[in-house]
Design a protein around this motif. Structure first.
Motif, PDB file in Angstrom:
ATOM      1  N   PHE A   1      11.589  -6.718  -2.711  1.00  0.00           N
ATOM      2  CA  PHE A   1      11.026  -8.051  -2.513  1.00  0.00           C
ATOM      3  C   PHE A   1      10.942  -8.479  -1.048  1.00  0.00           C
ATOM      4  N   ASP A   2      11.646  -7.811  -0.179  1.00  0.00           N
ATOM      5  CA  ASP A   2      11.593  -8.166   1.244  1.00  0.00           C
ATOM      6  C   ASP A   2      10.410  -7.527   1.973  1.00  0.00           C
ATOM      7  N   GLN A   3       9.659  -6.671   1.279  1.00  0.00           N
ATOM      8  CA  GLN A   3       8.548  -5.964   1.910  1.00  0.00           C
ATOM      9  C   GLN A   3       7.219  -6.680   1.647  1.00  0.00           C
ATOM     10  N   ASP A   4       6.159  -6.130   2.233  1.00  0.00           N
ATOM     11  CA  ASP A   4       4.818  -6.669   2.002  1.00  0.00           C
ATOM     12  C   ASP A   4       4.332  -6.284   0.607  1.00  0.00           C
ATOM     13  N   SER A   5       3.532  -7.158   0.009  1.00  0.00           N
ATOM     14  CA  SER A   5       2.976  -6.871  -1.312  1.00  0.00           C
ATOM     15  C   SER A   5       1.982  -5.714  -1.215  1.00  0.00           C
ATOM     16  N   PRO A   6       2.031  -4.750  -2.140  1.00  0.00           N
ATOM     17  CA  PRO A   6       1.152  -3.580  -2.055  1.00  0.00           C
ATOM     18  C   PRO A   6      -0.331  -3.910  -2.196  1.00  0.00           C
ATOM     19  N   GLU A   7      -0.665  -5.003  -2.853  1.00  0.00           N
ATOM     20  CA  GLU A   7      -2.071  -5.345  -3.062  1.00  0.00           C
ATOM     21  C   GLU A   7      -2.607  -6.258  -1.972  1.00  0.00           C
ATOM     22  N   SER A   8      -1.881  -7.330  -1.651  1.00  0.00           N
ATOM     23  CA  SER A   8      -2.386  -8.322  -0.699  1.00  0.00           C
ATOM     24  C   SER A   8      -2.034  -8.007   0.751  1.00  0.00           C
ATOM     25  N   GLY A   9      -0.942  -7.255   0.953  1.00  0.00           N
ATOM     26  CA  GLY A   9      -0.515  -6.943   2.310  1.00  0.00           C
ATOM     27  C   GLY A   9       0.304  -8.030   2.963  1.00  0.00           C
ATOM     28  N   ASN A  10       0.513  -9.144   2.254  1.00  0.00           N
ATOM     29  CA  ASN A  10       1.339 -10.236   2.775  1.00  0.00           C
ATOM     30  C   ASN A  10       2.795 -10.031   2.374  1.00  0.00           C
TER      31      ASN A  10
ATOM     32  N   ARG B   1      -0.544 -10.383 -10.274  1.00  0.00           N
ATOM     33  CA  ARG B   1      -1.660  -9.431 -10.198  1.00  0.00           C
ATOM     34  C   ARG B   1      -2.298  -9.433  -8.813  1.00  0.00           C
ATOM     35  N   THR B   2      -2.343 -10.614  -8.181  1.00  0.00           N
ATOM     36  CA  THR B   2      -2.917 -10.664  -6.829  1.00  0.00           C
ATOM     37  C   THR B   2      -2.011  -9.965  -5.822  1.00  0.00           C
ATOM     38  N   GLN B   3      -0.711  -9.884  -6.126  1.00  0.00           N
ATOM     39  CA  GLN B   3       0.236  -9.262  -5.203  1.00  0.00           C
ATOM     40  C   GLN B   3       0.436  -7.771  -5.471  1.00  0.00           C
ATOM     41  N   PHE B   4       0.379  -7.384  -6.759  1.00  0.00           N
ATOM     42  CA  PHE B   4       0.715  -5.998  -7.127  1.00  0.00           C
ATOM     43  C   PHE B   4      -0.498  -5.155  -7.506  1.00  0.00           C
ATOM     44  N   GLY B   5      -1.572  -5.808  -7.972  1.00  0.00           N
ATOM     45  CA  GLY B   5      -2.718  -5.044  -8.447  1.00  0.00           C
ATOM     46  C   GLY B   5      -2.300  -4.135  -9.588  1.00  0.00           C
ATOM     47  N   ASP B   6      -2.677  -2.845  -9.493  1.00  0.00           N
ATOM     48  CA  ASP B   6      -2.296  -1.865 -10.515  1.00  0.00           C
ATOM     49  C   ASP B   6      -1.044  -1.077 -10.115  1.00  0.00           C
ATOM     50  N   ASN B   7      -0.439  -1.456  -8.997  1.00  0.00           N
ATOM     51  CA  ASN B   7       0.729  -0.713  -8.516  1.00  0.00           C
ATOM     52  C   ASN B   7       1.974  -0.986  -9.354  1.00  0.00           C
ATOM     53  N   TYR B   8       2.182  -2.255  -9.705  1.00  0.00           N
ATOM     54  CA  TYR B   8       3.354  -2.626 -10.499  1.00  0.00           C
ATOM     55  C   TYR B   8       2.936  -3.626 -11.568  1.00  0.00           C
TER      56      TYR B   8
ATOM     57  N   ILE C   1      11.990 -12.092 -15.583  1.00  0.00           N
ATOM     58  CA  ILE C   1      10.846 -11.298 -15.120  1.00  0.00           C
ATOM     59  C   ILE C   1      11.345  -9.993 -14.531  1.00  0.00           C
ATOM     60  N   VAL C   2      10.806  -8.887 -15.046  1.00  0.00           N
ATOM     61  CA  VAL C   2      11.153  -7.574 -14.535  1.00  0.00           C
ATOM     62  C   VAL C   2       9.887  -6.924 -13.981  1.00  0.00           C
ATOM     63  N   ILE C   3       9.955  -6.474 -12.719  1.00  0.00           N
ATOM     64  CA  ILE C   3       8.831  -5.771 -12.095  1.00  0.00           C
ATOM     65  C   ILE C   3       9.006  -4.274 -12.332  1.00  0.00           C
ATOM     66  N   GLU C   4       7.996  -3.689 -12.967  1.00  0.00           N
ATOM     67  CA  GLU C   4       8.092  -2.263 -13.347  1.00  0.00           C
ATOM     68  C   GLU C   4       6.960  -1.481 -12.688  1.00  0.00           C
TER      69      GLU C   4
END
Length: 430
Positions: free
Chosen positions: A338-347, A407-414, A427-430
């Motif tokens: 959670f401390d990193q940038d989102s894989p989809e948005s880059g923020n 979905r805007t943050q992870f796209g199809d990655n998670y 909420i569990v991120i998988e």
């Protein structure tokens, strides 16, 4: 101007049409600077009566049915009041809010009657001011943004009336159904309490009637989880759940008495709004029946109880529903936190989440200070009413919006798996 006054005076002298049925076919013609032009129709024995009825129908549709294309089709009045309607129409008060002489579009014969179609232009700002002056609850979408909180607090909640049950008898729908069917006093009390809330201007739902008409009825009779009753009630179209218990007690001096217990909770969070007991008073056995005892208890219900519910609900509307979110990472994720940038948005994920919460929390009230790189705990208040869409806003609606954010943050990655448990979202991120 003289012509307009004469026309309006003519309408005022028409026979009282209040008892007649208004049409609800009013259509939006135009809207400009607080003035709304509507097209509507009326049918009566005489042309002048039909014209008056058409004009009243435009106001009635605006008040109680809503006009397509105008404020999302939301009715102007949130809580109807018959005394206001009667004065407004029978005393021709509606004439004060017409900005011009109604224009006749068409008239025709319909089964020996006259049908007249007119267009009327209504000053909605003055009309809303009159409603508020008369303490009529105006729907939130019709109120100026600066007054939105006050208007939302006047939102008329829907009441679901259910029997009180406890764990010893079961807490599922079957237990609730049996409790009502096997207790004459309770069954009668449910009907009377429903009627009493309706009399005080609330929209009501009786759980038995609703569920007997539901295709889910058989499913609800099967099995039972400990929280099934809560799940069932939350599926009903209600904002407040009123639990009813009617106990008929006897003492050793041959007296009987009914204690009518009422407790009101907010549907989504089970937050307490009001609770009270109304005793019928003691009577000799055989002198009165159980339903009569309930009736005596009903007479003890004062306006204070309804005012307490109203005040508590209004406070909840103003403050929002308090819910909690626990956000965790699945053990299968080792390349992101959670401390990193989102894989989809880059923020930065936490920065994006912080911005989203600030936008969606009621009055921007939230706290996500308790967090690590693999866990985030959030406490926030969410609104009870979606002013933009003109409808209630539930925890389910919030969960849906939260999924869209992920979905805007992870796209199809998670993928975010959300489990609702009362006031808490796991909420569990998988």
């Amino acid at each position: 101007m003289k012509k307009i006054i004469c026309f309006l005076l003519g309408l005022m002298l028409c026979p009282n049409l209040f008892a007649q049925v208004y049409s609800n076919d009013a259509e939006l013609v135009s809207e400009e600077n607080g003035n709304v032009t509507l097209r509507s129709s009326g049918t009566a024995d005489k042309k002048k009566e039909a014209t008056a009825l058409a004009i009243k129908s435009a106001f009635n549709t605006l008040f109680h049915s809503g006009v397509a294309g105008l404020k999302g089709g939301t009715p102007m009045i949130a809580v109807p009041r018959k005394d206001y309607d009667y004065r407004f129409f029978s005393e021709s008060r509606y004439i004060n809010y017409l900005t011009d002489e109604p224009k006749e579009v068409d008239d025709m014969k319909v089964t020996k009657k006259k049908k007249v179609v007119v267009t009327v232009t209504i000053n909605t700002k003055s009309l809303i001011a009159d409603l508020q002056h008369n303490s009529i609850a105006v729907s939130p979408t019709w109120v100026d943004g600066k007054k939105q909180v006050k208007a939302t607090a006047a939102l008329n909640p829907t009441i679901v009336i259910v029997p009180e049950v406890n764990s010893s008898n079961g807490t599922d729908f079957e237990a609730m159904r049996k409790a009502a069917e096997n207790n004459e006093a309770l069954k009668y009390a449910l009907t009377r309490v429903t009627a009493e809330f309706a009399k005080h201007g609330y929209k009501t739902r009786n759980f038995i009637t609703q569920l007997q008409n539901s295709k889910r009825d058989e499913m609800m009779r099967m099995g039972s989880k400990s929280d099934l009753k809560t799940k069932i009630v939350q599926q009903l179209p209600g904002d407040i759940v009123v639990k009813v218990d009617a106990k008929v007690l006897a003492d050793n001096q041959n007296h009987i008495e009914c204690n009518l217990n009422l407790s009101a909770v907010e549907n989504q969070t089970n937050g307490n709004l009001a609770a009270a007991t109304f005793p019928s008073g003691k009577y000799y056995k055989g002198s009165t029946g159980n339903t009569e005892l309930v009736e005596y208890s009903m007479k003890k219900i004062t306006a204070d109880f309804f005012e307490q519910i109203k005040s508590s609900f209004e406070k909840m509307v103003a403050d929002g529903r308090e819910i909690y979110i626990d956000l965790t990472l699945s053990q299968s994720i080792s390349d992101w936190d959670f401390d990193q940038d989102s894989p989809e948005s880059g923020n930065n994920f936490k920065d994006a989440l912080d911005d989203w919460l600030r936008e969606h929390a009621q009055q921007s009230v939230y706290d996500m200070s308790n967090s690590t790189d693999k866990f985030v705990h959030i406490a926030l208040n969410i609104p009870l009413w979606n002013a933009e869409r003109g409808r209630s806003y539930t925890i389910s609606n919030f969960s849906s919006d939260l999924r869209k954010f992920f979905r805007t943050q992870f796209g199809d990655n998670y993928k975010a798996t959300i489990t609702a448990q009362g006031q808490k979202l796991e909420i569990v991120i998988e």
